[in-house]
Design a protein around this motif. Structure first.
Motif, PDB file in Angstrom:
ATOM      1  N   PHE A 107     -56.775  25.253   4.459  1.00 52.72           N
ATOM      2  CA  PHE A 107     -57.006  26.120   5.618  1.00 52.72           C
ATOM      3  C   PHE A 107     -55.705  26.362   6.382  1.00 52.72           C
ATOM      4  CE2 PHE A 107     -57.844  26.755  10.124  1.00 52.72           C
ATOM      5  CZ  PHE A 107     -58.759  27.793  10.104  1.00 52.72           C
ATOM      6  N   ILE A 108     -54.965  25.289   6.647  1.00 47.23           N
ATOM      7  CA  ILE A 108     -53.714  25.418   7.394  1.00 47.23           C
ATOM      8  C   ILE A 108     -52.696  26.231   6.591  1.00 47.23           C
ATOM      9  CG2 ILE A 108     -51.773  24.141   8.389  1.00 47.23           C
ATOM     10  CD1 ILE A 108     -53.778  21.886   8.985  1.00 47.23           C
ATOM     11  N   SER A 109     -52.678  26.031   5.272  1.00 46.45           N
ATOM     12  CA  SER A 109     -51.759  26.816   4.448  1.00 46.45           C
ATOM     13  C   SER A 109     -52.103  28.300   4.539  1.00 46.45           C
ATOM     14  CB  SER A 109     -51.789  26.341   2.990  1.00 46.45           C
ATOM     15  OG  SER A 109     -52.987  26.706   2.343  1.00 46.45           O
ATOM     16  N   GLY A 110     -53.393  28.612   4.676  1.00 48.25           N
ATOM     17  CA  GLY A 110     -53.810  30.004   4.840  1.00 48.25           C
ATOM     18  C   GLY A 110     -53.285  30.594   6.134  1.00 48.25           C
ATOM     19  N   ILE A 111     -53.323  29.814   7.202  1.00 48.11           N
ATOM     20  CA  ILE A 111     -52.788  30.282   8.479  1.00 48.11           C
ATOM     21  C   ILE A 111     -51.287  30.537   8.349  1.00 48.11           C
ATOM     22  CG2 ILE A 111     -52.420  29.676  10.900  1.00 48.11           C
ATOM     23  CD1 ILE A 111     -55.347  30.222  10.142  1.00 48.11           C
ATOM     24  N   ILE A 112     -50.609  29.633   7.649  1.00 48.63           N
ATOM     25  CA  ILE A 112     -49.169  29.811   7.423  1.00 48.63           C
ATOM     26  C   ILE A 112     -48.909  31.072   6.602  1.00 48.63           C
ATOM     27  CG2 ILE A 112     -47.134  28.811   6.298  1.00 48.63           C
ATOM     28  CD1 ILE A 112     -48.250  26.056   7.048  1.00 48.63           C
ATOM     29  N   PHE A 113     -49.787  31.331   5.600  1.00 49.05           N
ATOM     30  CA  PHE A 113     -49.659  32.554   4.797  1.00 49.05           C
ATOM     31  C   PHE A 113     -49.766  33.789   5.670  1.00 49.05           C
ATOM     32  CE2 PHE A 113     -50.997  30.270   0.776  1.00 49.05           C
ATOM     33  CZ  PHE A 113     -49.783  30.464   0.168  1.00 49.05           C
ATOM     34  N   ILE A 114     -50.707  33.768   6.598  1.00 50.42           N
ATOM     35  CA  ILE A 114     -50.897  34.925   7.479  1.00 50.42           C
ATOM     36  C   ILE A 114     -49.624  35.161   8.299  1.00 50.42           C
ATOM     37  CG2 ILE A 114     -52.175  35.801   9.470  1.00 50.42           C
ATOM     38  CD1 ILE A 114     -54.632  34.313   8.406  1.00 50.42           C
ATOM     39  N   ILE A 115     -49.062  34.084   8.841  1.00 57.00           N
ATOM     40  CA  ILE A 115     -47.839  34.193   9.639  1.00 57.00           C
ATOM     41  C   ILE A 115     -46.682  34.706   8.783  1.00 57.00           C
ATOM     42  CG2 ILE A 115     -46.116  32.889  10.954  1.00 57.00           C
ATOM     43  CD1 ILE A 115     -48.402  30.991  11.780  1.00 57.00           C
ATOM     44  N   LEU A 116     -46.549  34.134   7.570  1.00 54.09           N
ATOM     45  CA  LEU A 116     -45.466  34.562   6.669  1.00 54.09           C
ATOM     46  C   LEU A 116     -45.619  36.024   6.267  1.00 54.09           C
ATOM     47  CD1 LEU A 116     -45.143  31.477   4.268  1.00 54.09           C
ATOM     48  CD2 LEU A 116     -43.608  32.129   6.124  1.00 54.09           C
ATOM     49  N   THR A 117     -46.873  36.476   6.116  1.00 53.66           N
ATOM     50  CA  THR A 117     -47.115  37.862   5.716  1.00 53.66           C
ATOM     51  C   THR A 117     -46.814  38.830   6.848  1.00 53.66           C
ATOM     52  OG1 THR A 117     -48.858  37.141   4.191  1.00 53.66           O
ATOM     53  CG2 THR A 117     -48.820  39.464   4.779  1.00 53.66           C
ATOM     54  N   ALA A 301     -52.824  44.219   1.418  1.00 50.08           N
ATOM     55  CA  ALA A 301     -53.547  43.393   0.452  1.00 50.08           C
ATOM     56  C   ALA A 301     -53.134  41.926   0.573  1.00 50.08           C
ATOM     57  CB  ALA A 301     -53.296  43.905  -0.964  1.00 50.08           C
ATOM     58  N   MET A 302     -51.846  41.680   0.812  1.00 52.62           N
ATOM     59  CA  MET A 302     -51.365  40.314   1.003  1.00 52.62           C
ATOM     60  C   MET A 302     -52.013  39.666   2.226  1.00 52.62           C
ATOM     61  SD  MET A 302     -47.297  40.199   0.168  1.00 52.62           S
ATOM     62  CE  MET A 302     -46.706  40.076  -1.530  1.00 52.62           C
ATOM     63  N   LEU A 303     -52.248  40.470   3.260  1.00 53.69           N
ATOM     64  CA  LEU A 303     -52.879  39.949   4.469  1.00 53.69           C
ATOM     65  C   LEU A 303     -54.320  39.530   4.186  1.00 53.69           C
ATOM     66  CD1 LEU A 303     -52.566  39.373   7.462  1.00 53.69           C
ATOM     67  CD2 LEU A 303     -53.276  41.728   7.941  1.00 53.69           C
ATOM     68  N   VAL A 304     -55.047  40.372   3.454  1.00 52.19           N
ATOM     69  CA  VAL A 304     -56.419  40.017   3.075  1.00 52.19           C
ATOM     70  C   VAL A 304     -56.412  38.759   2.214  1.00 52.19           C
ATOM     71  CG1 VAL A 304     -58.445  40.739   1.729  1.00 52.19           C
ATOM     72  CG2 VAL A 304     -57.280  42.383   3.208  1.00 52.19           C
TER      73      VAL A 304
END
Length: 456
Positions: A107-117, A301-304
């Motif tokens: 879950f936390i990695s997903g939040i980091i992905f959103i920020i990185l994107t 698409a990366m954001l989704v």
């Protein structure tokens, strides 16, 4: 519908899109059965019902979101390789990391992905990491998954010679890898039959070869005594909402155990898998002809995709990511988000076949892992093996994943060795290699990883 999905503009219609969506579903529905191998009671420990629910609903909802928000025929589901890593994180921790804490880390990695994107750092990483290492990551994960398939199928076994100290490194003939005796182990024989069935279907280019192979192998396993149908007599064919893992993620536990390795792995594997799938599929659709428009669509698409990572963790599954099998639907004419929505709805409807999924033996699903390994291994041809500067880091990336039992080890070795070779080449050699500043950052992180955390 015509106006929303721009069907005529992209040269398609409702019928074509729905057929394409069905084709994509058939190509990737094997994940409904395979994911339980890694995340279920015999893997990470999540209840069968919880894994199936999270896989079906997670894939369904995020794929529908991709169709509505981005309007491209990309389907998503729990990613192969990442689910295997999830299992190794839990099983390799000697009880220190629970599956709930691992879900919290996802879950936390997903939040980091959103920020990185959103900050476009994710897109910068795609430029920073050399092509050969990115390709090697895919190949290495393919071998990693294939070996797991061989072990789960009992097609290979590990024997330890008498008097061996198993705490010492492998060597001296103390440990032996061997093929199983297929004719005395029914599950191994069934897995071998399943492997041949899927391979034949792949050669004949049958759509949904993996799914068909799993089903046929399961049926063959009935007279062999491997497939157990006893649970079907009192099965509830309506969707079951008991024994779910929804909301069971442990964020506090994830923070306590530390996220360094987990985020490191999920960032790289998810990063390259997603980018390759999105660019390849949108190029096939013709969207990338307009580079500015294409990059904007890939960004959305990366954001989704990033949102799907955290959403999947909440539902109770490992990282949800874009599936390369989406190209099956594109080849059938899928050009819009209607294809993705069709695939997503079919995943949601698959909740009604949950009792059937639970009787599928590992001997029927393990061959699919081996075939996935073959497909991922095919990328090895794109590595520049004649150039030792490129070949050595790629080789380390590939072989250390299956040989050391850790995806992180392969990625770490590839990055670090590339930077070291570049430094010596630039100082003492004629060849001058420009190393992106992010590669230096990653190399420092890798050194810290091995210095303070060790290898997996």
């Amino acid at each position: 519908m015509e106006r929303f999905f721009k069907l005529k503009e992209r040269g398609t219609n409702v019928k074509t899109e729905m057929i394409a969506g069905l084709t994509t579903f058939m190509a990737m529905a094997y994940i409904l059965f395979v994911n339980n191998l890694f995340l279920g009671p015999d893997g990470a420990g999540i209840p069968h019902e919880g894994v199936f629910f999270a896989t079906a609903v997670g894939a369904g909802l995020v794929t529908i979101l991709m169709g509505l928000f981005v309007n491209i025929p990309i389907a998503l589901a729990p990613g192969m390789g990442l689910n295997a890593y999830f299992m190794t994180v839990v099983l390799g921790s000697n009880g220190q990391i629970t599956w709930q804490a691992a879900l919290g880390a996802v879950f936390i990695s997903g939040i980091i992905f959103i920020i990185l994107t959103v900050t476009r750092v994710r897109q910068m990483l795609m430029v920073a990491v050399p092509k050969n290492i990115k390709t090697a990551i895919t190949v290495g994960i393919g071998l990693f998954v294939a070996i797991i398939g061989f072990k789960l199928a009992n097609l290979i076994s590990i024997t330890v010679n008498a008097g061996t100290d198993i705490s010492k490194p492998i060597g001296g003939g103390s440990f032996n890898l061997a093929l199983s005796d297929f004719f005395t182990h029914k599950d191994a024989l069934l897995a071998l039959i399943g492997l041949l069935i899927i391979a034949i279907l792949m050669v004949l280019k049958v759509r949904g070869a993996l799914l068909i192979g799993i089903i046929v192998t399961t049926l063959i396993g009935i007279p062999m005594g491997v497939t157990d149908l006893s649970g079907l007599s009192h099965a509830n064919w309506l969707p079951s909402f008991s024994n779910l893992a929804v909301g069971d993620l442990d964020l506090r536990g994830a923070l306590h155990i530390g996220l360094f390795d987990i985020v490191f792995i999920f960032t790289f594997v998810e990063l390259f898998d997603t980018f390759g799938t999105l660019v390849g599929t949108t190029t096939r659709m013709g969207i990338m002809k307009d580079k500015e428009k294409g990059e904007k669509i890939v960004g959305k698409a990366m954001l989704v995709d990033a949102v799907g990572v955290s959403a999947g963790a909440v539902l109770g599954t490992s990282t949800i990511t874009s599936f390369v099998e989406s190209t099956a639907g594109v080849e059938e004419g899928g050009r819009t988000g209607l294809t993705a929505i069709t695939t997503g709805v079919l995943f949601l409807l698959s909740l009604f076949i949950a009792p059937l999924a639970l009787v599928v033996p590992s001997a029927a699903t393990a061959p699919a892992l081996i075939i996935v390994g073959v497909l991922m291994m095919s990328q090895v041809r794109h590595i520049e093996w004649d150039d030792f500067f490129e070949a050595f880091p790629a080789f380390l990336t590939i072989v250390l994943m299956p040989f050391s039992g850790g995806i992180a080890n392969g990625i770490s070795a590839g990055i670090l060795s590339y930077v070291i070779l570049a430094v010596f080449s630039n100082i003492f050699g004629k060849r001058k290699e420009k190393v992106h500043w992010l590669m230096w950052v990653l190399a420092i992180i890798v050194v810290c990883r091995f210095a303070f955390l060790g290898a997996e």
